[in-house]
Every structure is written in C-alpha cells, then in structure tokens.
Design a protein around this motif. Structure first.
Motif, PDB file in Angstrom:
ATOM      1  N   ARG A  92       0.825  -1.214   0.000  1.00 58.32           N
ATOM      2  CA  ARG A  92       0.000   0.000   0.000  1.00 58.32           C
ATOM      3  C   ARG A  92       0.860   1.264   0.000  1.00 58.32           C
ATOM      4  O   ARG A  92       0.561   2.228  -0.702  1.00 58.32           O
ATOM      5  N   ARG A  93       1.946   1.251   0.769  1.00 57.56           N
ATOM      6  CA  ARG A  93       2.849   2.410   0.827  1.00 57.56           C
ATOM      7  C   ARG A  93       3.497   2.651  -0.533  1.00 57.56           C
ATOM      8  O   ARG A  93       3.583   3.781  -1.004  1.00 57.56           O
ATOM      9  N   ARG A  94       3.947   1.588  -1.192  1.00 61.13           N
ATOM     10  CA  ARG A  94       4.566   1.724  -2.510  1.00 61.13           C
ATOM     11  C   ARG A  94       3.537   2.229  -3.532  1.00 61.13           C
ATOM     12  O   ARG A  94       3.858   3.013  -4.414  1.00 61.13           O
ATOM     13  N   ALA A  95       2.285   1.776  -3.405  1.00 60.44           N
ATOM     14  CA  ALA A  95       1.228   2.241  -4.311  1.00 60.44           C
ATOM     15  C   ALA A  95       0.956   3.733  -4.097  1.00 60.44           C
ATOM     16  O   ALA A  95       0.799   4.485  -5.068  1.00 60.44           O
ATOM     17  N   ARG A  96       0.919   4.167  -2.830  1.00 61.13           N
ATOM     18  CA  ARG A  96       0.696   5.597  -2.550  1.00 61.13           C
ATOM     19  C   ARG A  96       1.796   6.460  -3.147  1.00 61.13           C
ATOM     20  O   ARG A  96       1.536   7.557  -3.630  1.00 61.13           O
ATOM     21  N   ARG A  97       3.043   5.952  -3.132  1.00 60.65           N
ATOM     22  CA  ARG A  97       4.149   6.700  -3.742  1.00 60.65           C
ATOM     23  C   ARG A  97       3.931   6.887  -5.244  1.00 60.65           C
ATOM     24  O   ARG A  97       4.459   7.810  -5.835  1.00 60.65           O
ATOM     25  N   GLN A  98       3.181   5.988  -5.860  1.00 60.60           N
ATOM     26  CA  GLN A  98       2.866   6.102  -7.286  1.00 60.60           C
ATOM     27  C   GLN A  98       1.557   6.837  -7.527  1.00 60.60           C
ATOM     28  O   GLN A  98       1.056   6.886  -8.644  1.00 60.60           O
ATOM     29  N   GLY A  99       0.976   7.368  -6.451  1.00 58.87           N
ATOM     30  CA  GLY A  99      -0.258   8.128  -6.593  1.00 58.87           C
ATOM     31  C   GLY A  99      -1.523   7.295  -6.549  1.00 58.87           C
ATOM     32  O   GLY A  99      -2.606   7.784  -6.854  1.00 58.87           O
ATOM     33  N   VAL A 100      -1.420   6.046  -6.167  1.00 61.72           N
ATOM     34  CA  VAL A 100      -2.591   5.156  -6.097  1.00 61.72           C
ATOM     35  C   VAL A 100      -3.085   5.130  -4.659  1.00 61.72           C
ATOM     36  O   VAL A 100      -2.360   4.740  -3.744  1.00 61.72           O
ATOM     37  N   ARG A 101      -4.323   5.538  -4.466  1.00 63.11           N
ATOM     38  CA  ARG A 101      -4.926   5.570  -3.126  1.00 63.11           C
ATOM     39  C   ARG A 101      -5.983   4.478  -2.991  1.00 63.11           C
ATOM     40  O   ARG A 101      -6.655   4.136  -3.962  1.00 63.11           O
TER      41      ARG A 101
END
Length: 151
Positions: A92-101
């Motif tokens: 989830r943290r890596r996804a947030r870094r890519q702008g995915v919430r």
C-alpha cells in the motif's frame, strides 16, 4: 506398507508407530504431497486467482526460534499474521508513492513444517499480487507495482 514406511517413535513414552509412505492422507509421502500440490496449484490458477503478476514471499526462522514457535500454541500463526500485515503495508505504501490511493492486496499462503531432508523447519510461503487492487466506479482495477528494492 509394501511401498515403504517410516517408523515414528514418541520420545516421552517410547511407543512406536509405522506410517505408510503411499498413504493418500499422511504428510510424509513425497508422491502424495507432490500430487496434492499440483492439484491445488491448478485449482488456484484456473478458479481462484485473478490473472495478474504475483511474487512469492517466504518467511523462515533461525534454528533457535523454530522450537519456540512450535511449542507456544498460536505463536507461529501470530508471527505470520504480523509478517503479512507488514507485506500488505509495504504494498500500500509503494502504491501511494505512485499516486494510487485505496489499494488493497491479499495472499494465498501455505505453512510447511519440513525441509527437503525432513528436518523440522517451519516456514510459510505466501503468494502475493505484485500490485494492488483499487475499487472504482466501473469495478476493481489492478495497478501493478515495480519489484521491491532494499530501500
């Protein structure tokens, strides 16, 4: 018994038991275990898992810790739950870094108690999607993530 067996002995009471290798139900037979693994894999691929990339995560333990995990009831599953929570949080943290919430993930996991030489080696294998699933208006989409790094 004609296909081979293992002699199992209780260290406490010294009672012995013969366990057949060609068993269709015991955890000792390599032939039966291979067949069960293959049938389970086919079921997962054809009927359960979505067609997205996956990564296998393995959790193993140092020798001294293995016996503690086996003796303390529930500790092995508690440790594995913490491990999966950490992997999911990383995704989830890596996804947030890519702008995915709002991304979520999951896992299919298997506990094994023995290594290749039948030594007691409790360890888990977890198959985790290499990305996150994000709910939206048109359904759920999969957002792939790059491979993990050491950072």
């Amino acid at each position: 018994m004609a296909h081979g067996f293992a002699r199992v002995r209780c260290e406490s009471c010294k009672d012995e038991l013969l366990v057949a290798f060609s068993c269709k139900g015991r955890g000792v037979c390599p032939s039966c275990n291979a067949k069960r693994a293959q049938v389970t894999a086919v079921h997962l691929v054809e009927r359960v898992l979505p067609h997205v990339p996956y990564r296998q995560w393995t959790l193993s333990f140092p020798h001294r810790v293995r016996w503690v995990l086996l003796k303390e009831k529930g500790l092995l599953s508690d440790v594995f739950a913490l491990f999966l929570r950490a992997v999911f949080a990383l995704q989830r943290r890596r996804a947030r870094r890519q702008g995915v919430r709002g991304g979520q993930t999951g896992a299919v996991s298997f506990l094994q108690f023995f290594g290749s030489a039948l030594q007691v080696t409790p360890h888990y294998h977890a198959l985790v999607p290499d990305g996150v699933f994000v709910p939206g208006e048109g359904g759920v989409r999969f957002d792939a993530l790059p491979p993990p790094t050491r950072n």
